[in-house]
Design an enzyme around this catalytic site. Structure first.
Site, PDB file in Angstrom:
ATOM      1  N   TYR A 241       0.824  -1.210   0.000  1.00 44.22           N
ATOM      2  CA  TYR A 241       0.000   0.000   0.000  1.00 44.22           C
ATOM      3  C   TYR A 241       0.863   1.268   0.000  1.00 44.22           C
ATOM      4  CZ  TYR A 241      -4.650  -1.989   0.881  1.00 44.22           C
ATOM      5  OH  TYR A 241      -5.853  -2.629   0.777  1.00 44.22           O
ATOM      6  N   LYS A 292       3.168 -15.236   1.985  1.00 39.22           N
ATOM      7  CA  LYS A 292       3.356 -15.938   0.716  1.00 39.22           C
ATOM      8  C   LYS A 292       4.863 -16.174   0.586  1.00 39.22           C
ATOM      9  CE  LYS A 292       1.808 -17.627  -3.180  1.00 39.22           C
ATOM     10  NZ  LYS A 292       1.021 -18.873  -3.228  1.00 39.22           N
ATOM     11  N   ASP A 324      -2.932 -18.251   0.085  1.00 43.65           N
ATOM     12  CA  ASP A 324      -3.928 -18.948  -0.746  1.00 43.65           C
ATOM     13  C   ASP A 324      -4.597 -20.058   0.063  1.00 43.65           C
ATOM     14  OD1 ASP A 324      -1.422 -20.171  -0.725  1.00 43.65           O
ATOM     15  OD2 ASP A 324      -1.456 -20.786  -2.823  1.00 43.65           O
ATOM     16  N   ASP A 348      -6.354  -7.006   4.231  1.00 40.84           N
ATOM     17  CA  ASP A 348      -7.502  -6.358   3.607  1.00 40.84           C
ATOM     18  C   ASP A 348      -8.428  -7.421   3.021  1.00 40.84           C
ATOM     19  OD1 ASP A 348      -9.066  -4.280   2.466  1.00 40.84           O
ATOM     20  OD2 ASP A 348      -8.100  -4.651   0.533  1.00 40.84           O
ATOM     21  N   ASP A 352     -12.210  -9.154   4.741  1.00 38.90           N
ATOM     22  CA  ASP A 352     -13.501  -9.137   4.040  1.00 38.90           C
ATOM     23  C   ASP A 352     -14.067 -10.553   3.947  1.00 38.90           C
ATOM     24  OD1 ASP A 352     -13.337  -6.396   3.553  1.00 38.90           O
ATOM     25  OD2 ASP A 352     -14.041  -6.591   1.482  1.00 38.90           O
TER      26      ASP A 352
HETATM   27  C1  IPM Z   1     -10.373  -1.326   4.173  1.00 42.57           C
HETATM   28  C2  IPM Z   1     -10.608  -0.716   2.821  1.00 42.57           C
HETATM   29  C3  IPM Z   1      -9.462   0.224   2.493  1.00 42.57           C
HETATM   30  C4  IPM Z   1      -8.197  -0.601   2.426  1.00 42.57           C
HETATM   31  C5  IPM Z   1      -9.668   1.038   1.208  1.00 42.57           C
HETATM   32  C6  IPM Z   1     -10.951   1.809   1.225  1.00 42.57           C
HETATM   33  C7  IPM Z   1      -8.503   1.953   0.953  1.00 42.57           C
HETATM   34  O1  IPM Z   1     -10.797  -1.693   1.871  1.00 42.57           O
HETATM   35  O2  IPM Z   1     -10.242  -0.575   5.152  1.00 42.57           O
HETATM   36  O3  IPM Z   1     -10.352  -2.553   4.271  1.00 42.57           O
HETATM   37  O4  IPM Z   1      -7.892  -1.180   1.376  1.00 42.57           O
HETATM   38  O5  IPM Z   1      -7.507  -0.663   3.430  1.00 42.57           O
HETATM   39 MG    MG Z   2     -10.952  -3.639   2.666  1.00 35.13          MG
END
Ligand code: IPM
Ligand code: MG
Length: 466
Positions: A241, A292, A324, A348, A352
């Site tokens: 990032y 990884k 993975d 990240d 999710d």
């Molecule tokens: C998160 C989001 C952010 C990230 C984006 C919006 C920049 O997806 O906080 O998980 O990638 O960190």
């Molecule tokens: Mg995110």
């Protein structure tokens, strides 16, 4: 600079450390050293005993919350193990006995559903605060797309300054279709990264637990989802990032290329690893480091450093997993995980994925902490522009982020617990937003969900009416 201090793990060293601590007038210096000194459960009781007022570095408050390993499971809020949030509700009022505490909170509603969920969470904070003897001074600042429209930049310097000088920051969400095609420096997401970098919040805690009330909302089979209780510890201010070089260029064939750099320095890995080990110590004592390392040099170093830091935590069971495989294991048998530590981009993605096990990304809060300074608290969901302004958003992730703010940012555990209990109580009474709705429950919008949580905050003993 910190390594030798951290590495002192014998009794004589503690004594020297303690003497130095007592005579040192350099509080600023100790503020930096606080988190490192207090990695040991031996030192913590010592500091408590001599009642030295330790300044307020965030991991310090975090480490002090429970120096003992706790092996209980199946609690949404396992980092607050002193009392289970799932225990029967009760009414408590500490305001009469202790003086009012004052805190400055920066609110960054942002874009999309951000303003709706933040306004609900603000009310919940206020209400819980008033019951628990806390007064908040809120300052609302523009951020993300809202700031772009207003000022032309996604993180105005006034916003960063306000955030830096407050006690904690609560963020809604940023981004939306309107700014999707913007160049990178004027994207709402860039503002969020600048904020994380500006606040130096390198440790992102993302709990994902399946609540008994919501097990049917999971996309996984009940027997797979039931009882899942894990914590993703995501490195937040390094890796691909932020790595350089990055950018656009052309290759030898004259073709356009885009490139980024995944880079980690040892100290960045060491400090996030320690947060993860400490987190595991407060939970079920298991840590899985995800990388990884079969392909990437940055991951090879990551694995080596995490393995090295593990020597300081012989009580924690450490495993390593390729990303993975980890993403597959998360949907195959998620109960195997307690704490997962991983880099910025894997964290990240995996957080999710983990959120869906719990039923909805609309339920998951997060805390981002640094060595000192205010923490940043935000739901992990995005700005959901498709439902923005329709009163459909689930405010619970932001309300739970407000609870994390109280707990990790301010050390206000009673107020945090009051909010957590109120959320569970509201779910027990059957209130559901669309994302977590299942048959037999009561469908409500964002505002009504907030009202029901407020009701439960006022009196945690609100009866289950179904
Ligand atoms: C998160 C989001 C952010 C990230 C984006 C919006 C920049 O997806 O906080 O998980 O990638 O960190
Ligand atoms: Mg995110």
């Amino acid at each position: 600079m910190y390594a030798p201090i951290w590495a002192w793990s014998n009794w004589a060293s503690y004594r020297i450390l303690l003497i130095v601590f007592l005579v040192s007038p350099l509080r600023g210096g100790w503020r930096r050293l606080g988190p490192f000194i207090c990695h040991s459960s031996l030192v913590l009781p010592f500091l408590e005993f001599i009642s030295v007022p330790v300044p307020n570095p965030i991991p310090m408050a975090y480490l002090r919350m429970n120096p003992q390993p706790v092996k209980t499971s199946n609690s949404l809020f396992n980092l607050l193990p002193k009392r289970s949030s799932l225990r029967p509700a009760r009414v408590r009022c500490s305001s009469s006995s202790s003086p009012t505490r004052h805190y400055a909170i920066t609110l960054l509603p942002g874009d999309g559903i951000g303003p709706e969920v933040v306004s609900v969470a603000k009310k919940v904070l206020q209400r819980a605060g008033s019951v628990e003897g806390i007064h908040f001074d809120f300052q609302e600042m523009p951020m993300g797309g809202a700031a772009l429209d207003l000022t032309g930049v996604p993180l105005p310097k006034e916003t960063l300054e306000a955030a830096r000088s407050s006690d904690a920051v609560l963020l809604g969400a940023i981004g939306g279709y309107k700014w999707d095609k913007n160049e990178k420096h004027v994207k709402p997401e860039t503002g969020l990264l600048q904020l994380r970098e500006g606040l130096k919040v390198f440790a992102n805690l993302r709990p994902a637990s399946v609540l008994p009330q919501l097990v049917d909302a999971s996309t996984l089979k009940k027997e797979v989802a039931e009882g899942v209780d894990l914590m993703v510890v995501r490195e937040l201010t390094g890796g691909i990032y932020f790595g350089k070089p990055r950018g656009f260029s052309t290759n030898d064939n004259g073709e356009e290329i885009g490139f980024n750099t995944e880079v980690y320095a040892s100290h960045e890995i060491d400090r996030i690893a320690r947060v993860a080990f400490e987190t595991a110590r407060k939970r079920r004592g298991k840590l899985c480091s995800v990388d990884k390392a079969n392909v990437l040099e940055a991951s090879m170093l990551w694995r080596r450093r995490v393995t090295e830091i593990a020597l300081e935590y012989p009580d924690i069971e450490l495993t390593h997993m390729y990303v993975d495989n980890a993403s597959m294991q998360l949907v195959r048998f998620p109960k195997q995980f307690d704490v997962i530590v991983t880099n910025n981009i894997f964290g990240d993605i995996l957080s999710d994925e983990a959120s869906m096990i719990t039923g909805s990304i609309g339920m998951l809060p997060s805390a981002s902490l640094g060595e000192n300074g205010p923490g940043l608290f935000e739901p992990i969901h995005g700005s959901a522009p498709d439902i923005a302004g329709q009163d459909k958003a689930n405010p619970l992730a932001t309300i739970l982020s407000a609870a994390m703010l109280l707990k990790y940012g301010l050390g206000e555990q009673d107020a945090a617990e009051r909010i957590e209990t109120a959320v569970l109580n509201t779910l027990d009474r059957g209130f559901r937003t669309g994302d977590i709705y299942s048959d037999g429950n009561i469908m409500v919008g964002c505002t009504e969900m907030g009202e029901q949580v407020l009701r439960a905050v006022d009196s945690e003993a609100v009866a289950v009416s179904r």
